[in-house]
Scaffold this motif. Sequence first.
Motif, mmCIF file in Angstrom:
data_model
loop_
_atom_site.group_PDB
_atom_site.id
_atom_site.type_symbol
_atom_site.label_atom_id
_atom_site.label_comp_id
_atom_site.label_asym_id
_atom_site.label_seq_id
_atom_site.Cartn_x
_atom_site.Cartn_y
_atom_site.Cartn_z
ATOM 1 N N GLU A 231 34.371 19.031 20.806
ATOM 2 C CA GLU A 231 34.969 20.081 21.608
ATOM 3 C C GLU A 231 34.843 21.387 20.838
ATOM 4 O O GLU A 231 34.500 21.403 19.674
ATOM 5 N N GLY A 232 35.125 22.469 21.512
ATOM 6 C CA GLY A 232 35.012 23.757 20.830
ATOM 7 C C GLY A 232 34.321 24.747 21.734
ATOM 8 O O GLY A 232 33.538 24.359 22.599
ATOM 9 N N PRO A 233 34.606 26.020 21.552
ATOM 10 C CA PRO A 233 34.109 27.017 22.486
ATOM 11 C C PRO A 233 32.609 27.294 22.354
ATOM 12 O O PRO A 233 32.011 27.079 21.300
ATOM 13 N N LEU A 234 32.057 27.744 23.452
ATOM 14 C CA LEU A 234 30.639 28.062 23.521
ATOM 15 C C LEU A 234 30.574 29.292 24.415
ATOM 16 O O LEU A 234 31.172 29.293 25.483
ATOM 17 N N PHE A 235 29.912 30.350 23.958
ATOM 18 C CA PHE A 235 29.958 31.572 24.745
ATOM 19 C C PHE A 235 28.598 31.930 25.333
ATOM 20 O O PHE A 235 27.578 31.854 24.646
ATOM 21 N N PHE A 236 28.597 32.259 26.618
ATOM 22 C CA PHE A 236 27.411 32.828 27.266
ATOM 23 C C PHE A 236 27.819 34.214 27.728
ATOM 24 O O PHE A 236 28.405 34.351 28.793
ATOM 25 N N GLY A 237 27.556 35.210 26.919
ATOM 26 C CA GLY A 237 28.031 36.549 27.261
ATOM 27 C C GLY A 237 29.540 36.529 27.387
ATOM 28 O O GLY A 237 30.228 36.105 26.464
ATOM 29 N N PRO A 238 30.076 36.910 28.544
ATOM 30 C CA PRO A 238 31.520 36.961 28.707
ATOM 31 C C PRO A 238 32.122 35.607 29.096
ATOM 32 O O PRO A 238 33.323 35.487 29.268
ATOM 33 N N ARG B 21 43.196 35.867 28.229
ATOM 34 C CA ARG B 21 42.272 36.512 27.294
ATOM 35 C C ARG B 21 42.187 38.005 27.584
ATOM 36 O O ARG B 21 42.182 38.832 26.675
ATOM 37 N N ALA B 22 42.170 38.340 28.887
ATOM 38 C CA ALA B 22 42.069 39.747 29.266
ATOM 39 C C ALA B 22 43.341 40.513 28.912
ATOM 40 O O ALA B 22 43.298 41.711 28.651
ATOM 41 N N ALA B 23 44.494 39.808 28.912
ATOM 42 C CA ALA B 23 45.766 40.494 28.646
ATOM 43 C C ALA B 23 45.974 40.765 27.158
ATOM 44 O O ALA B 23 46.853 41.544 26.795
ATOM 45 N N LYS B 24 45.173 40.108 26.299
ATOM 46 C CA LYS B 24 45.219 40.310 24.847
ATOM 47 C C LYS B 24 46.624 40.284 24.246
ATOM 48 O O LYS B 24 47.033 41.231 23.566
ATOM 49 N N PRO B 25 47.371 39.196 24.446
ATOM 50 C CA PRO B 25 48.691 39.108 23.816
ATOM 51 C C PRO B 25 48.553 38.681 22.356
ATOM 52 O O PRO B 25 47.513 38.148 21.981
ATOM 53 N N ASP B 26 49.570 38.956 21.524
ATOM 54 C CA ASP B 26 49.482 38.367 20.188
ATOM 55 C C ASP B 26 50.314 37.101 20.069
ATOM 56 O O ASP B 26 50.337 36.453 19.027
ATOM 57 N N GLY B 27 50.998 36.761 21.153
ATOM 58 C CA GLY B 27 51.697 35.490 21.189
ATOM 59 C C GLY B 27 51.787 35.000 22.618
ATOM 60 O O GLY B 27 51.830 35.814 23.545
ATOM 61 N N VAL B 28 51.758 33.680 22.809
ATOM 62 C CA VAL B 28 51.934 33.162 24.158
ATOM 63 C C VAL B 28 53.043 32.116 24.137
ATOM 64 O O VAL B 28 53.054 31.212 23.299
ATOM 65 N N PHE B 29 54.016 32.308 25.042
ATOM 66 C CA PHE B 29 55.127 31.381 25.160
ATOM 67 C C PHE B 29 54.817 30.404 26.278
ATOM 68 O O PHE B 29 54.399 30.804 27.368
ATOM 69 N N VAL B 30 55.010 29.103 26.028
ATOM 70 C CA VAL B 30 54.690 28.094 27.035
ATOM 71 C C VAL B 30 55.877 27.166 27.246
ATOM 72 O O VAL B 30 56.426 26.630 26.279
ATOM 73 N N ALA B 31 56.279 26.986 28.497
ATOM 74 C CA ALA B 31 57.281 25.971 28.829
ATOM 75 C C ALA B 31 56.560 24.870 29.584
ATOM 76 O O ALA B 31 56.232 25.026 30.758
ATOM 77 N N MET C 245 37.152 43.236 37.488
ATOM 78 C CA MET C 245 35.869 42.671 37.890
ATOM 79 C C MET C 245 35.197 41.931 36.740
ATOM 80 O O MET C 245 34.464 40.973 36.944
ATOM 81 N N ASP C 246 35.530 42.331 35.506
ATOM 82 C CA ASP C 246 34.875 41.683 34.374
ATOM 83 C C ASP C 246 35.304 40.233 34.209
ATOM 84 O O ASP C 246 34.693 39.482 33.467
ATOM 85 N N LEU C 247 36.375 39.835 34.926
ATOM 86 C CA LEU C 247 36.814 38.448 34.832
ATOM 87 C C LEU C 247 36.038 37.552 35.790
ATOM 88 O O LEU C 247 36.047 36.334 35.672
ATOM 89 N N PHE C 248 35.373 38.167 36.763
ATOM 90 C CA PHE C 248 34.748 37.413 37.838
ATOM 91 C C PHE C 248 33.780 36.332 37.364
ATOM 92 O O PHE C 248 33.859 35.191 37.821
ATOM 93 N N PRO C 249 32.862 36.635 36.435
ATOM 94 C CA PRO C 249 31.907 35.578 36.013
ATOM 95 C C PRO C 249 32.624 34.359 35.430
ATOM 96 O O PRO C 249 32.231 33.227 35.706
#
Lengths: 378, 290
Positions: free
Chosen positions: B127-134, A214-224, B1-5
Amino acid sequence: MRNVVLGGLLLTGVAASVPAQAQDTVRIGLVQPLTGSVAYNGKSVVEGARLAVEEMNAAGGVLGKKIELIVEDGQCTPANSVNAVEKLVQKDKVVTLVGAFCSSATAAIMPVAQKYKLPLITGVSSKASLTEQGNPYFFRAAETDALMAEAFAKILANDLKLTKVAYIGVNDDWGRGGVEEFSRDLTALGVKTVLTEYFDHGATDFFTLLTKLRAAKPDGVFVAAETQDGSILVKQIREMGLDTKVFGVGSWATADFINLTGEAAEGIHAAVPYASSMDTPRNQTFVQKYQAKYGIKPGKYGAAGYNALNIAGQAIARAGGTDAEAIRASLAKTSYEAPNGVYKFTDKGQAYGFDAVLVRIEKGEPKVIASTPVDAPH
Amino acid sequence: MDLFPQFLANGLVMGVFYALSALGLTLIFGLMRVVNFAHGEFYMLGGVSGWFVTNYLGLDFFSGLIVVAAFMAAVGWLVDRFLIERVRGQGEEPGILLTIGLSIFLVNGTLLLVGPAPMKVAGAVAEGPLFFGPIAVTKLRLLAVGVGIALIVGAHLLIRRTRLGAAMRATFQDPMAASLAGIRTGHVYAATFALGCTLAALSGMLLASIYSAQASVGGLISLKSFVVVILGGMGSFAGAIAGGLLLGVAEAMWGGYVSMGMVDVIGFVLVILILLFRPQGLFSIRTERA
C-alpha cells in the motif's frame, strides 16, 4: 414446539408462584448489539462483562449467591432493545439491567426500566441528553462527548499546537455530538475550523472526502469513528499521502484498531476513557486477566462492560438484597475503583472521577501522553 | 475545479467494483428471473473466504483469487441445485422469499463461524500513495481495478464466445425453445447462478484487500447492485457496466460537491429519475419481461 410452550407455561407458573428470592442466582440482564454493524464492539462489552461476573463469582458472588449474566441481542435498534429488556424482565426476572450500546437504543429502554422500576446502567451510551431526562433508575458509567471535549481541548490546542482543524464524524448522534463538542471547545481556544464532514456507518471509500481534506490543508484532523470505519479512514489518509496530524475519539486505543490500521496507525492520537497501557496496578491486573481469557488486550468497550458489571454487582452486594429500590439507592452511592480510576455518580446518574487519557500510537502500542480526570458536568 | 480529476478518479475506481458486482446480479436476474436478495452475501462471502485463504492457508493474493473463484462457483452451483431449482418457474415471489432467507442464514452463519470482527485480505502489492499529477491513487487500487476490468472482459467473452455462453443466451431468449433444441437448461441455470455468485464474490475479495470484509457488509452492496441493475437495465451486460460507473462517479461527485453524509442517497435519486424518464433502464431494450 409443544415442549417449548409447555416449558414456557411451567416457567411462568413457577415464577408466579415462587417469590423471586427463591432463585438460586442473582440475575443481571445485559443488552448489547451482537449482530449488525456494531456487533463487533458489542461483543467486546460482553467479554468484559463476563470477566467481571467470573471474578465476582470466584470471590463468592453476591448475597451468598452466584451472579448469572443473561445476554440479549438488542442489535442497537430501539425496537429490538426494548423487546430484549421485556424478555429479561418478564421471563428471566433480572434484578438489574445493563445496556444498551447505541444512545438511541438506550434512550428507548430507559422508560421500560422506569416502568418496571429496575436500575439500568449503561457503560457506553454517550449522548449527553440521556442523563438530563430525570430518570432516577438510569446510571451512565461512561464519559459524554462534552466531558471528553472539555478534558482534552486544551491539550490538543496547546500541546499539539493545532491551528487549523478539519472535523470528520460518523453520521449519527454520537459522531455529530463528538464533532460539535470538540469543535466548539477548540474554536473557543482560537483553533480555526476548515472543514466539517460526516459519513455513513459502514462507508468504505473515503477518497472523495479526503480529496476535500487535502484541499482544505488542515494541520490536524479530528475524527469521531468506531473501529472499522476509523481504521479504513486512517489508512486512506496515509494512502492519499496526507501527513496531517490525526486525533480521534472512539475505540482507537484498542488492539483491533491498531491491527486493522497497520502502519498507518503510527503517530495518531486518540482521546479515550480507557487504554490498556494505563499505568495503574489495578489496570495491569485487569489487562493480564483479560488477555489470559480472550487472548487480546482489552479496549474501551471491554473495560466498559467490565466496569458496568462490577458497579452493578457491588451495588447489589451493598443493597443487601435484590429489592430494586435498595439497589438503586446503593448505586447512587457508588465509589467503584476501576482499572481507569474511581467512578462516582452525580445526582443525575452521570459518572465522574475516572481518568481519561490522550494516547499516541507508537510501535503498535497506545502510549499514554496525557491523563486527566473526567469532572462532573456543571 | 482542481478537485474534479481526483473526484472522477475516485468515482471510476468504485464504479468498476459496482459494475463487477452488479454484473453477477443482472445475469442471474436477466437469465433466471431470480431476484437475488442474497447477492450482497455472496459478495461478503468472497471477502471472508478471501481473508481465510490468504490469512490462514497462506496463499498469495492471485492463488487465493482462483481458489475463492472455484469455491464460490461451487457454492453458487449447489445453492441453485438444492434451493433455487425448487422454486423455478413459480414466479418471482418464492425466489425473493427464498433468497431473503438465504441472506439471513449466510450473515448469521458467518457471524457464528468467524465472528463480527473486520477481516483484512492480504493484498498483492504494497500500500502507499502513487501520484499522477493532481490525482492520488494506490498501487493496490490500480491492481484491483485492473483485475476487475479483466474479470468483466472475461465474463463478456464467456458469454459471447463459448458454447456455454451461447446456451445461456439461448435460454435467456426462450427457455422452452432452448430446452427443445437440446440445451440442458437446468445446467445452464446452475452455471449462470454460479457465475453470478463468483463475480460478486471476486468483487468482494478485491475490495476486501483495499478495505476489509465483515459479516454485515452485504446489505448495502445488495442495494447498490440493485440500483446499478435498474440504472443499466435489467439483464443488460453493458448496462451493468455503465450503471456501475455512473453510480460510482455520481457518488463521488455528490460526496465531493454536496455532502458525504448523504452519499448513499444519490443512488436512489438516480433510480427515481430513471424510473420516471426511462423505466426500461439506460441500455435495456427488452421491457416486456421486466
